[in-house]
Design a protein around this motif. Structure first.
Motif, short mmCIF file in Angstrom:
data_model
loop_
_atom_site.label_atom_id
_atom_site.label_comp_id
_atom_site.label_asym_id
_atom_site.label_seq_id
_atom_site.Cartn_x
_atom_site.Cartn_y
_atom_site.Cartn_z
N LEU A 99 15.70 6.80 4.95
CA LEU A 99 15.40 5.38 4.77
C LEU A 99 16.17 4.51 5.76
O LEU A 99 15.67 3.48 6.22
CB LEU A 99 15.72 4.96 3.33
CG LEU A 99 14.74 5.49 2.28
CD1 LEU A 99 15.32 5.28 0.87
CD2 LEU A 99 13.38 4.81 2.41
N LEU A 104 15.09 0.84 5.70
CA LEU A 104 14.89 0.49 4.30
C LEU A 104 15.97 1.04 3.38
O LEU A 104 15.74 1.17 2.17
CB LEU A 104 13.52 1.01 3.81
CG LEU A 104 12.28 0.25 4.29
CD1 LEU A 104 11.02 0.94 3.79
CD2 LEU A 104 12.32 -1.20 3.83
N GLN A 107 16.65 -0.84 0.18
CA GLN A 107 15.64 -0.79 -0.88
C GLN A 107 15.56 0.59 -1.56
O GLN A 107 14.59 0.88 -2.26
CB GLN A 107 14.26 -1.15 -0.33
CG GLN A 107 14.06 -2.65 -0.15
CD GLN A 107 14.32 -3.08 1.28
OE1 GLN A 107 15.15 -2.50 1.96
NE2 GLN A 107 13.64 -4.11 1.73
N LEU A 115 7.50 -3.53 -2.94
CA LEU A 115 7.46 -3.41 -1.49
C LEU A 115 6.22 -4.07 -0.89
O LEU A 115 5.16 -4.10 -1.52
CB LEU A 115 7.48 -1.94 -1.07
CG LEU A 115 8.65 -1.08 -1.55
CD1 LEU A 115 8.45 0.36 -1.09
CD2 LEU A 115 9.99 -1.63 -1.06
N GLU A 119 6.41 -2.06 4.30
CA GLU A 119 7.57 -1.35 3.75
C GLU A 119 7.14 -0.06 3.06
O GLU A 119 7.79 0.98 3.22
CB GLU A 119 8.30 -2.25 2.77
CG GLU A 119 9.07 -3.38 3.44
CD GLU A 119 9.62 -4.38 2.44
OE1 GLU A 119 10.58 -5.09 2.79
OE2 GLU A 119 9.09 -4.48 1.31
N ARG A 122 6.46 2.50 5.59
CA ARG A 122 7.71 3.04 6.16
C ARG A 122 8.34 4.06 5.23
O ARG A 122 8.92 5.06 5.68
CB ARG A 122 8.70 1.89 6.44
CG ARG A 122 8.39 1.16 7.72
CD ARG A 122 9.54 0.24 8.11
NE ARG A 122 9.45 -1.06 7.47
CZ ARG A 122 10.45 -1.92 7.39
NH1 ARG A 122 11.64 -1.61 7.87
NH2 ARG A 122 10.27 -3.09 6.81
N VAL A 123 8.21 3.86 3.92
CA VAL A 123 8.69 4.87 2.96
C VAL A 123 7.90 6.16 3.14
O VAL A 123 8.46 7.26 3.14
CB VAL A 123 8.58 4.36 1.52
CG1 VAL A 123 8.95 5.47 0.54
CG2 VAL A 123 9.46 3.15 1.30
#
Length: 229
Positions: A99, A104, A107, A115, A119, A122-123
């Motif tokens: 992350l 991130l 988060q 999110l 976002e 991106r996870v």
């Protein structure tokens, strides 16, 4: 070699009709083609989510997929989504490191519903990379994002690719995206490759570069899209 003479047939139609694909470690290939030409079928074969009707597949065991939708588990926190099925301090540390790479880390304990679309994607990218894949498969992962978020994701993927050196296959409808990111661009048409072109443009690649514009015209022509005069 990833594919050799691979066929995939649905009913009477050969969606993939004896195609070959070679890919070196660290090479980034983008696959273009109109809807229904077999791009997602190709990616599913490479991911092991579907079986070929003929030919040979030789793909790395360590491979990950990022889909158009992030496919996060709502009941798991962000870090748990990165290391699905794993628990304990080591798993959390691996998730936090992944992350951190996608910006991130703050988060990590958030719930997926909090999110933004960028976002969440991106996870999904962190989840794919935490396994250190030899082959990273990207199935139109930026298609649902707004223009600015897509640009940021392009930069992030390019950065992570240079850092981790997986072979990458990106399926996309976006010609500019293919030229901006890939070493090679292939066009799938009628179950076969129509074009296989090296992108011989030094980064950072700019749309205003005459070489970029020329390759774009060629690819759009192969896709049957005319250029306005």
């Amino acid at each position: 070699m990833l594919l050799q003479g691979v066929r995939r047939v649905f009913g009477q139609r050969a969606v993939l009709d004896g195609i070959d694909l070679s890919l070196r470690r660290g090479e980034f290939v983008a696959v273009l083609g109109p809807s229904g030409t077999g791009k997602t079928t190709l990616l599913r074969l490479l991911a092991g989510l579907d079986s070929a009707d003929g030919g040979r597949l030789r793909v790395p065991r360590a491979r990950s997929v990022v889909f158009q939708e992030p496919r996060l588990v709502p009941a798991g926190r962000v870090w748990e989504n990165v290391v699905l099925g794993e628990r304990g301090r080591a798993a959390r540390q691996a998730a936090l490191a992944a992350l951190e790479e996608v910006g991130l880390a703050a988060q990590a304990d958030a719930w997926p519903r909090t999110l933004s679309g960028g976002e969440a994607q991106r996870v999904a990218l962190a989840r794919a990379l935490v396994r250190e894949p030899d082959l990273l498969l990207l199935d139109e992962p930026f298609a649902a994002l707004d223009a600015l978020t897509r640009i940021r994701m392009h930069e992030l993927v390019a950065q992570l690719w240079r850092r981790h050196h997986p072979a990458v296959v990106l399926v996309t409808h976006d010609v500019d995206e293919a030229i901006l990111l890939a070493d090679r661009v292939l066009v799938l048409s009628g179950g076969r490759w129509g074009i296989d072109r090296e992108v011989a443009i030094a980064p950072p690649r700019e749309r205003s570069d005459p070489s970029f514009a020329a390759l774009r015209r060629e690819l759009l022509g192969e896709l049957g899209v005319g250029q306005p005069h």
